[in-house]
Design a protein around this motif. Structure first.
Motif, short mmCIF file in Angstrom:
data_model
loop_
_atom_site.label_atom_id
_atom_site.label_comp_id
_atom_site.label_asym_id
_atom_site.label_seq_id
_atom_site.Cartn_x
_atom_site.Cartn_y
_atom_site.Cartn_z
N ASP A 19 106.72 -91.40 9.21
CA ASP A 19 107.12 -90.00 9.39
C ASP A 19 107.52 -89.37 8.06
OD1 ASP A 19 106.60 -90.31 11.98
OD2 ASP A 19 108.67 -90.15 12.69
N ARG A 56 105.83 -86.22 6.12
CA ARG A 56 106.62 -85.05 5.69
C ARG A 56 106.40 -84.78 4.19
NH1 ARG A 56 110.36 -86.58 9.70
NH2 ARG A 56 111.44 -88.03 8.34
N ALA A 59 99.45 -84.68 12.81
CA ALA A 59 100.87 -84.78 12.44
C ALA A 59 101.16 -83.91 11.22
CB ALA A 59 101.23 -86.23 12.16
N GLU A 72 103.64 -80.51 10.95
CA GLU A 72 104.65 -80.31 9.90
C GLU A 72 104.44 -78.98 9.18
OE1 GLU A 72 107.37 -81.84 8.57
OE2 GLU A 72 107.30 -83.11 10.34
#
Ligand code: APR
Length: 247
Positions: free
Chosen positions: A2, A6, A239, A243
């Motif tokens: 994760d 990011r 993903a 973000e």
């Protein structure tokens, strides 16, 4: 993972000139098999059917394999979440272009507009004798090999065979963008085929940050990659998209 996602999203958000470089792996989740690896096409077919000199001498023998590989599989494929995420990033001015080794048209169908097709496109067939261009949709696939409506020569798909030159506008556009890039997203490529593989290498040499997405390590991973996002293109790109855009 994760945290890495990011970080990648932050770099893309701040990028001045981000580009993407894609290979067969980005289309795997669309049902298009990759070339190399355990399930790769080259475990089933002989790559010589795509060698230009062999094809020119033996077109009739090559066509049934070419049809199976490129026109049966590709015909049914739809863009996946990874293609869509790249198109959205371009629309939001987070990505300048996609340089693709793929010939399946899926980036354009997902909405990407600046696409440099390093290896051409399978949706057109060419007559090497008279230059006629025939849309793949107009070919009678039950009657192989496909022939030129004008002079009856065997048609060749308008993609780059082994031993052929890269179309100059695609190569020039790709390297120009690599030179200007500060971020290069490398998605689903082993990096084994040159000169295409020189695109991320050139970007790196010019100082770009290389973010790689692949379930397995590639030639790029040790040599040029700064952030390795290990996973499937659709999942990882979705993903990153979340973000970047919050949904
Ligand atoms: N998501 C992302 N990457 C994936 C996925 C996935 N779901 N599944 C497989 N991959 C990765 C594999 O781990 C591999 O690194 O995609 C890569 C596919 O590699 P290749 O089949 O070698 O494809 P590519 O690098 O595009 O091949 C280059 O070779 O035969 C020629 O002209 C053809 O353009 C092609 C060129």
């Amino acid at each position: 993972m994760d945290e890495k996602i990011r970080r990648a999203a932050r770099i893309l958000r701040e990028a001045r000139h981000a580009i993407a470089f894609t290979g067969a792996g980005i289309s795997v989740e669309s049902g298009v098999p990759a070339f190399r690896g355990a399930q790769g096409l080259w475990t089933k077919y002989d790559p010589k059917v795509l060698e230009i000199h062999y094809f020119l001498e033996n077109g009739e023998e090559c066509w049934p394999s070419i049809k199976e590989i490129f026109y049966d599989h590709f015909g049914k494929a739809e863009p996946n979440a990874a293609h869509r995420a790249l198109a959205r990033m371009e629309q939001a001015d987070r990505l300048k272009c996609v340089v693709t080794q793929n010939i399946d048209n899926l980036h354009q169908r997902a909405g990407s507009r600046a696409v440099y097709e390093f290896h051409g496109n399978s949706s057109r067939l060419l007559c090497l004798r008279c230059g006629a261009v025939v849309a793949a949709g107009q070919v009678d696939w039950n009657d192989l090999p496909p022939r030129c409506p004008g002079d009856r020569s065997i048609l060749k798909p308008d993609f780059v065979f082994f031993g052929e030159a890269i179309p100059a506008p695609a190569a020039e556009g790709a390297f120009e963008n690599a030179d200007r890039s500060d971020v290069c997203l490398v998605i689903g490529s082993t990096g084994e085929v040159t000169p295409a593989a020189y695109v991320p290498i050139r970007a790196k040499a010019k100082g770009a940050c290389i973010i790689e997405v692949n379930p397995e390590e590639s030639r790029f991973t040790a040599e040029v990659t700064d952030i390795f996002l290990q996973g499937k293109a659709g999942e990882v790109l979705r993903a990153i998209e979340r973000e970047l855009f919050g949904d």
